[in-house]
Design a protein around this motif. Structure first.
Motif, PDB file in Angstrom:
ATOM      1  N   GLU A 174      46.437 -23.281 -19.928  1.00 51.65           N
ATOM      2  CA  GLU A 174      47.596 -23.668 -19.120  1.00 51.65           C
ATOM      3  C   GLU A 174      48.754 -22.701 -19.313  1.00 51.65           C
ATOM      4  O   GLU A 174      49.451 -22.355 -18.367  1.00 51.65           O
ATOM      5  N   MET A 175      48.966 -22.266 -20.552  1.00 51.65           N
ATOM      6  CA  MET A 175      50.035 -21.308 -20.826  1.00 51.65           C
ATOM      7  C   MET A 175      49.768 -19.977 -20.123  1.00 51.65           C
ATOM      8  O   MET A 175      50.662 -19.380 -19.534  1.00 51.65           O
ATOM      9  N   LEU A 176      48.510 -19.506 -20.176  1.00 51.95           N
ATOM     10  CA  LEU A 176      48.175 -18.222 -19.565  1.00 51.95           C
ATOM     11  C   LEU A 176      48.295 -18.241 -18.042  1.00 51.95           C
ATOM     12  O   LEU A 176      48.465 -17.199 -17.426  1.00 51.95           O
ATOM     13  N   ARG A 177      48.208 -19.424 -17.419  1.00 51.37           N
ATOM     14  CA  ARG A 177      48.341 -19.557 -15.965  1.00 51.37           C
ATOM     15  C   ARG A 177      49.714 -20.059 -15.540  1.00 51.37           C
ATOM     16  O   ARG A 177      49.975 -20.235 -14.363  1.00 51.37           O
ATOM     17  N   SER A 178      50.584 -20.316 -16.472  1.00 56.00           N
ATOM     18  CA  SER A 178      51.873 -20.956 -16.181  1.00 56.00           C
ATOM     19  C   SER A 178      52.768 -20.082 -15.298  1.00 56.00           C
ATOM     20  O   SER A 178      52.649 -18.851 -15.280  1.00 56.00           O
ATOM     21  N   PRO A 179      53.677 -20.722 -14.567  1.00 55.08           N
ATOM     22  CA  PRO A 179      54.642 -19.962 -13.768  1.00 55.08           C
ATOM     23  C   PRO A 179      55.485 -19.002 -14.610  1.00 55.08           C
ATOM     24  O   PRO A 179      55.821 -17.911 -14.161  1.00 55.08           O
ATOM     25  N   ALA A 180      55.796 -19.398 -15.835  1.00 54.72           N
ATOM     26  CA  ALA A 180      56.581 -18.518 -16.709  1.00 54.72           C
ATOM     27  C   ALA A 180      55.798 -17.249 -17.047  1.00 54.72           C
ATOM     28  O   ALA A 180      56.355 -16.145 -17.052  1.00 54.72           O
ATOM     29  N   MET A 181      54.500 -17.385 -17.315  1.00 51.29           N
ATOM     30  CA  MET A 181      53.667 -16.222 -17.627  1.00 51.29           C
ATOM     31  C   MET A 181      53.518 -15.344 -16.385  1.00 51.29           C
ATOM     32  O   MET A 181      53.591 -14.119 -16.469  1.00 51.29           O
ATOM     33  N   GLN A 182      53.337 -15.956 -15.230  1.00 55.10           N
ATOM     34  CA  GLN A 182      53.212 -15.196 -13.996  1.00 55.10           C
ATOM     35  C   GLN A 182      54.512 -14.439 -13.712  1.00 55.10           C
ATOM     36  O   GLN A 182      54.485 -13.274 -13.308  1.00 55.10           O
ATOM     37  N   ALA A 183      55.649 -15.082 -13.952  1.00 56.29           N
ATOM     38  CA  ALA A 183      56.942 -14.415 -13.757  1.00 56.29           C
ATOM     39  C   ALA A 183      57.100 -13.235 -14.711  1.00 56.29           C
ATOM     40  O   ALA A 183      57.616 -12.174 -14.317  1.00 56.29           O
ATOM     41  N   GLU A 184      56.660 -13.389 -15.940  1.00 54.86           N
ATOM     42  CA  GLU A 184      56.755 -12.283 -16.902  1.00 54.86           C
ATOM     43  C   GLU A 184      55.850 -11.124 -16.507  1.00 54.86           C
ATOM     44  O   GLU A 184      56.225  -9.962 -16.624  1.00 54.86           O
ATOM     45  N   ARG A 228      45.627 -16.549 -11.007  1.00 58.40           N
ATOM     46  CA  ARG A 228      44.165 -16.596 -11.153  1.00 58.40           C
ATOM     47  C   ARG A 228      43.589 -15.188 -11.262  1.00 58.40           C
ATOM     48  O   ARG A 228      42.830 -14.744 -10.420  1.00 58.40           O
ATOM     49  N   GLY A 229      43.950 -14.491 -12.321  1.00 62.62           N
ATOM     50  CA  GLY A 229      43.464 -13.138 -12.515  1.00 62.62           C
ATOM     51  C   GLY A 229      42.581 -13.025 -13.730  1.00 62.62           C
ATOM     52  O   GLY A 229      42.247 -14.019 -14.375  1.00 62.62           O
TER      53      GLY A 229
END
Length: 107
Positions: free
Chosen positions: A10-20, A60-61
């Protein structure tokens, strides 16, 4: 405290991770634009390569499609030849994206 696989996913797909990931891609894009060759005054595509950089991101990468990723790409049709060269002395490899990743990837 025990690490839970589901929570890590969940952390790896989170909006915060995507933003980073997108933030880092934007830094790399900025370096690539600044270091892109623009051609001389007689070049019919003068500056096109430098303005053709774009970024994109996805939650989803990765090989398993289980993490946030961001992409930096150049949309000009000759981007490959600028990056890797065309095999002739008149078209040396510039490695713009490689260098931008090395420089911008640290930030």
């Amino acid at each position: 405290m025990k690490l839970k696989r589901k929570g890590v996913g969940e952390m790896l797909r989170s909006p915060a991770m995507q933003a980073e990931m997108l933030r880092r891609a934007e830094v790399i894009k900025g370096v690539a634009q600044a270091t892109s060759p623009v051609g001389d005054a007689g070049d019919p595509h003068r500056g096109n390569y430098a303005t053709s950089w774009e970024t994109d991101s996805s939650s989803r990468g990765g090989r398993r499609r289980d993490r946030a990723v961001a992409y930096v790409r150049n949309t000009s049709y000759y981007a490959r030849w600028v990056e890797y060269g065309n095999g002739r002395p008149s078209g040396p490899a510039h490695h713009v994206l490689l260098r931008a990743t090395e420089i911008g990837g640290r930030n």
